[in-house]
Structure formats: structure tokens, C-alpha cells
Design a protein around this motif. Structure first.
Motif, PDB file in Angstrom:
ATOM      1  N   LEU A   1       0.829  -1.204   0.000  1.00  0.00           N
ATOM      2  CA  LEU A   1       0.000   0.000   0.000  1.00  0.00           C
ATOM      3  C   LEU A   1       0.862   1.253   0.000  1.00  0.00           C
ATOM      4  N   ARG A   2       2.004   1.198   0.686  1.00  0.00           N
ATOM      5  CA  ARG A   2       2.921   2.350   0.654  1.00  0.00           C
ATOM      6  C   ARG A   2       3.433   2.577  -0.760  1.00  0.00           C
ATOM      7  N   LEU A   3       3.698   1.495  -1.449  1.00  0.00           N
ATOM      8  CA  LEU A   3       4.152   1.585  -2.838  1.00  0.00           C
ATOM      9  C   LEU A   3       3.045   2.163  -3.715  1.00  0.00           C
ATOM     10  N   ALA A   4       1.805   1.727  -3.447  1.00  0.00           N
ATOM     11  CA  ALA A   4       0.670   2.202  -4.238  1.00  0.00           C
ATOM     12  C   ALA A   4       0.486   3.707  -4.079  1.00  0.00           C
ATOM     13  N   LEU A   5       0.754   4.204  -2.881  1.00  0.00           N
ATOM     14  CA  LEU A   5       0.658   5.642  -2.634  1.00  0.00           C
ATOM     15  C   LEU A   5       1.532   6.423  -3.602  1.00  0.00           C
ATOM     16  N   LYS A   6       2.695   5.848  -3.909  1.00  0.00           N
ATOM     17  CA  LYS A   6       3.655   6.560  -4.761  1.00  0.00           C
ATOM     18  C   LYS A   6       3.350   6.413  -6.232  1.00  0.00           C
ATOM     19  N   TYR A   7       2.871   5.218  -6.650  1.00  0.00           N
ATOM     20  CA  TYR A   7       2.867   4.936  -8.076  1.00  0.00           C
ATOM     21  C   TYR A   7       1.513   4.636  -8.701  1.00  0.00           C
ATOM     22  N   VAL A   8       0.460   4.488  -7.893  1.00  0.00           N
ATOM     23  CA  VAL A   8      -0.857   4.217  -8.470  1.00  0.00           C
ATOM     24  C   VAL A   8      -1.658   5.507  -8.469  1.00  0.00           C
TER      25      VAL A   8
END
Lengths: 132, 383
Positions: B325-332
Motif C-alpha cells: 500500500l505504501r508503494l501504491a501511494l507513490k505509483y498508483v
């Protein structure tokens, strides 16, 4: 139920598929039963435990029952559960067609046509050798 | 506690043509945490003794116990059981013999497994293919192959690894240890994603942890307008995903990046060194979600042969999910959806963690699997 709706939102209903396919336009498919997901009861192998990643089973048979008529089928020919569910629906329609329509079912018509064609072939061969 | 090494699995590795060290990468990766190791193998203790009996390779044994050069006395010989299968019996008898051997050894799903193995030596992937050859006799090569397969199955190697390939929805994937074998629940996850994507518009998806590539390749196969970037931490899994993509002719629309998703992960920059922008329409993942306490009760098929890093989600099974989810914050994209397969307890415990970690996501939908368990989550950004 979610799981049943999900299978068919994108796919054409299998009844309509049966109506569209067919090598021979002489086959009357208007009597092929149409199944509605709400009338179906789907069951799977018991004893799956916690499921998901914790389990690795290869047995993925699908039992599909049409509640109003009580007709049911089992499908475990595929290694994919999803494929078994789809094939189970096709099998159920065929089974219902055979049981409810008897002589008028698609498979009965196909058998009559096939035997008709075989007879025609035999006639042709007989005439061919008679001429000689 | 003396650890006895069985050569069974090294034999299995040799039989299956897989390098022994690759088979058991999962076991070695837990060697740093010996408490976990002890609990994992606790139920392998022999009755009335302090010895623990478990399968591993010679190399891993030395890693686990810090012994260099494992002395021979720790290696117990293992010979393949006499199956009694030869070229004189027909397929019907052979099938019954295999079934009996597996049943006597208390191998789960003995009947289904025997059908798959016999059909496999007859050249088919279908379970019931043997029915067309009931009176036929096997030739020498087939008997040898079947004996090998039975020996491997007795050592609890999963049927899918024995077959080397398995079906997932409409595609067939190559599978090999230790890459995680696709589960049937995940077939529904693909349906969920396809149903929620707008049709006829090109979409860029991000997948975390493709494994064999089952999710991304199914999506690519069933929707020609999608492009997927998959992030995989295991080189073996990444290679397998690429191999499957090539075999299925879907490699043009798939990019596989070998990297681990952690709290502060960033995607590798573009070729012109500019950082990757927010560009993905959705994220999908079947992340490791098994709770640490449940890892203990896994079947040997799983904890010996599959990569446990594909299962272990930490104490509450949420470690990897939160990082995703942290990754999604940046790239989704802000209006993009996140599709996850999870443990049935997660719909109830995740919202609390999202709040504690100040992650601006909310659960839109919780969907059940075919066993009626809450298995799938759809999340979106909360304003």
C-alpha cells in the motif's frame, strides 16, 4: 451470490452460446433451457481447511445443481477450478436439455441427423456399386 | 536435539533434475531465525525421542546447523520403495498399485494423485486420460518414469511440481520448485480485476509478487488492452514468470522487475534517469499473507518444497500488504483501485492498521471465495 455473478457478467450466457454455435442450422435450438444463476447451487470438495495460500490441493471438482428441477452434474475434468465451473454449466444445460426435451433435445436431433447422413452415405455407395 | 538428515529429498532433487540447493532455498532463508525453525519442524519429532526428522539437502543442513562438511553419519540412506510396477501389468493394475502405495503411506489425495501420475507417463495432463489405455502395458521408459514420480510423491513433492506444468483459468503455466504454485482461489481474483477495469481502454497495471506469473499472464491473455509491470523479489520466480510470458506470447506487454517491495521502495528510474511517475491505473497482488502462527501447520508439500517467503506475512500476515500500500501511494493514480487476495481475518484487522500507520486507503469491497471465506479486498484512496 457473488461467486456466481462474477462468472457471467463478462461472458455470454452459455445457453446463448449453444444457440450461436452449431455446424448445422437444421438443428432447432429454441427449446434449449436457459439457466439463471439464482436457480443454481454450486458445491465444492469439502475439507479445504483454512484455504488460500495455506493449502495446496489438486482436487477441484464442482457439483452444480439446478434447484427447481433437481438436475445436477459433477465436473472435474480440468486442472483449473474456473474451467470446471464453466464446463459444469455447459454440462448442466446439456443434461437438462436431454431430460426435459427428450426427442427434441439438441443431442437427439444431432443423432438423427448423423444417422440420416450415414444412411445417405450407404445409399450412395450401394448405388455406386450397383451401377458397376 | 540431534538433527538427522534424510537423503530422501536429495534423491528427489536428483530424480527431478532440479539442483538440490535450489529446491530448498526456502528452508535456508529461515536459518537466521532458529526459533522459527524449531517451531516449523517441531511436529517432525520422532515419538519418544529428541531427534527431529526432516527433509533437506546436505548444503542446507550445514547452513542450518553451522556445520561445515556434514559427516556421513548424519545422512541416512533412502532407497526408492519397491513399487512392484513393471512392464507386465496393464494400466488398470498399475493404477491400483500406485493408489495402494500412496494410500499406505498416507499421502493425501492418493486417488487423484495416482490418476494424474499414470496419465502423465501415458503422455497426458488430463486426470482421466488413463481410461483410454486400460488394457495397455507400459514400456520400460514409462515404468522407470512412474517409479521416479511415485518416489518423489512419497517424499511429499506436490503433484504440480511433478507434472512440471499446471492450468490456471485458460492458460497453462510451467511450475517448478520453489516457486509458489497458483491456488484455485486466485483464479477468482482475475475475474474481479477484469470486472472492475473499464473496457476497451488501455490500462497499465502493477503487480507485486507474480510468482509463476499466473495473475498477470491471465489478465494479459483475457484482456488485450492491458499492460503489466510485475515486481518480484525472487530471481527464480522472476525468471519463471518471464519464461511463461514468452511461452504464452505475452511478453510484449509484460515487464518483470527483480526487486523487493519494502517500506520505502522506489521503482527503478526510467532509462533516461528520470524517476518513475505515478502512472499505474491499478495494482493487483496475491502477497504473502499467511500469519506466522499458521505457518507451523502447513503441509510438508508446502513448507519443504515451496518458497516460504511467498507465504510468510509476519505476525499478523500484513507486513507485505502494508508495504504494497505504501508503494501504491507513490505509483498508483489517486483514483486507481488496489486488488488483493488476503487471509479471512484481514478485512477485520486491516482498517485499524491503516489508521495506525496513517495510510490513506479504505476498503471498498470484501469478496468471498468459493469456500465462502472473505478472501478478496478492493481498496481505494480515501480523501
Amino acid at each position: 451470490k457473488y461467486k456466481m455473478l462474477m462468472l457471467f457478467r463478462r461472458n455470454i450466457s452459455t445457453s446463448r452460446n449453444l444457440l450461436k454455435k452449431g455446424k448445422n442450422s437444421n438443428i432447432d435450438k429454441s427449446l434449449v433451457p436457459v439457466i439463471v444463476e439464482e436457480d443454481l447451487e454450486e458445491k465444492f470438495i469439502k475439507g479445504w481447511g483454512p484455504g488460500g495460500q495455506s493449502v495446496n490441493k489438486t482436487v477441484n471438482a464442482v457439483f452444480l445443481r439446478h434447484v427447481p428441477t433437481g438436475i445436477w452434474v459433477k465436473c472435474h475434468e480440468h486442472r483449473s477450478l474456473d474451467q470446471n465451473r464453466k464446463t459444469a454449466r455447459k454440462l448442466l444445460i446439456t443434461r437438462m436439455d436431454d431430460e426435459l426435451n427428450g426427442e427434441d433435445s439438441v443431442s437427439s436431433q444431432e443423432r438423427r441427423l448423423a444417422s440420416g447422413r450415414r444412411q445417405q452415405k450407404r445409399e450412395k455407395t450401394r448405388l455406386k456399386y450397383e451401377k458397376k | 536435539m540431534a538433527l538427522h538428515l534424510s537423503r530422501a529429498v536429495r534423491r528427489v532433487a536428483h530424480f527431478s533434475g532440479i539442483s538440490g540447493s535450489r529446491c530448498f532455498a526456502a528452508v535456508a532463508s529461515f536459518s537466521v531465525n532458529n526459533n522459527l525453525l524449531k517451531t516449523l519442524f517441531y511436529n517432525q519429532r520422532h515419538e519418544n525421542s529428541d531427534t527431529v526428522f526432516f527433509y533437506t539437502t546436505k548444503r542446507n543442513f550445514s547452513v542450518l546447523t553451522n556445520k561445515k562438511n556434514v559427516p556421513r553419519k548424519y545422512c541416512r540412506g533412502f532407497s526408492s520403495p519397491a513399487t512392484g510396477i513393471d512392464t507386465n501389468s496393464n494400466v488398470q493394475c498399475v493404477l491400483e498399485a500406485v493408489h495402494k502405495i500412496l494410500e499406505d503411506a498416507e499421502i493425501p489425495e492418493a486417488e487423484t494423485c495416482s490418476r494424474y501420475l499414470v496419465s502423465q507417463v501415458l503422455g497426458s495432463t488430463k486426470q482421466f486420460a488413463y481410461k483410454e489405455h486400460l488394457q495397455q502395458k507400459l514400456d520400460n521408459a514409462q515404468v522407470e518414469e512412474l517409479n521416479r514420480l511415485v518416489a518423489c510423491r512419497l517424499a511429499r513433492m506436490p503433484v504440480q511440481y511433478l507434472a512440471g506444468n499446471w492450468d490456471f483459468r485458460e492458460i497453462t503455466l510451467q511450475v517448478r520448485p520453489p516457486v509458489f504454485i497458483p491456488r484455485p482461489e486466485t483464479e477468482q481474483l482475475v475475474d474481479i480485476v477484469l470486472d472492475h477495469l473499464p473496457s476497451k481502454t488501455s490500462q497499465r497495471l502493477l503487480e507485486v509478487g507474480p510468482g509463476t506469473g499466473n495473475i498477470c499472464l491471465s489478465l494479459l491473455h483475457e484482456n488485450p488492452d492491458i499492460q503489466v509491470t510485475a515486481l518480484e523479489r525472487s530471481k527464480m520466480a522472476a525468471d519463471l514468470t518471464k519464461e511463461n510470458a514468452k511461452l504464452l506470447n505475452l511478453d510484449q506487454r509484460l515487464e518483470v522487475i527483480e526487486m523487493k517491495v519494502e517500506a520505502n521502495t522506489t521503482l527503478p528510474p526510467n532509462s533516461d534517469q528520470t524517476p518513475q511517475p505515478v502512472q499505474y491505473d491499478a495494482l493487483v497482488s496475491n502477497p504473502p499473507y499467511v500469519l506466522r502462527k499458521d505457518l507451523i501447520s502447513l503441509a510438508p508439500e508446502i513448507y519443504v518444497y515451496e518458497d516460504l517467503r511467498a507465504l510468510d506475512g509476519g505476525a499478523e500476515g500484513l507486513d507485505v500488504i502494508l508495504n504494497i500500500l505504501r508503494l501504491a501511494l507513490k505509483y498508483v493514480k489517486p483514483d486507481g483501485l488496489i486488488f488483493l487476495e488476503v487471509d479471512p481475518c484481514h478485512p477485520h484487522i486491516l482498517p485499524l492498521h491503516l489508521e495506525k500507520q496513517a495510510l490513506p486507503f479504505k476498503i471498498d469491497k470484501v469478496l468471498k471465495d468459493f469456500q465462502d471465506k472473505e478472501r478478496f479486498l478492493i481498496l481505494s484512496r480515501s480523501s
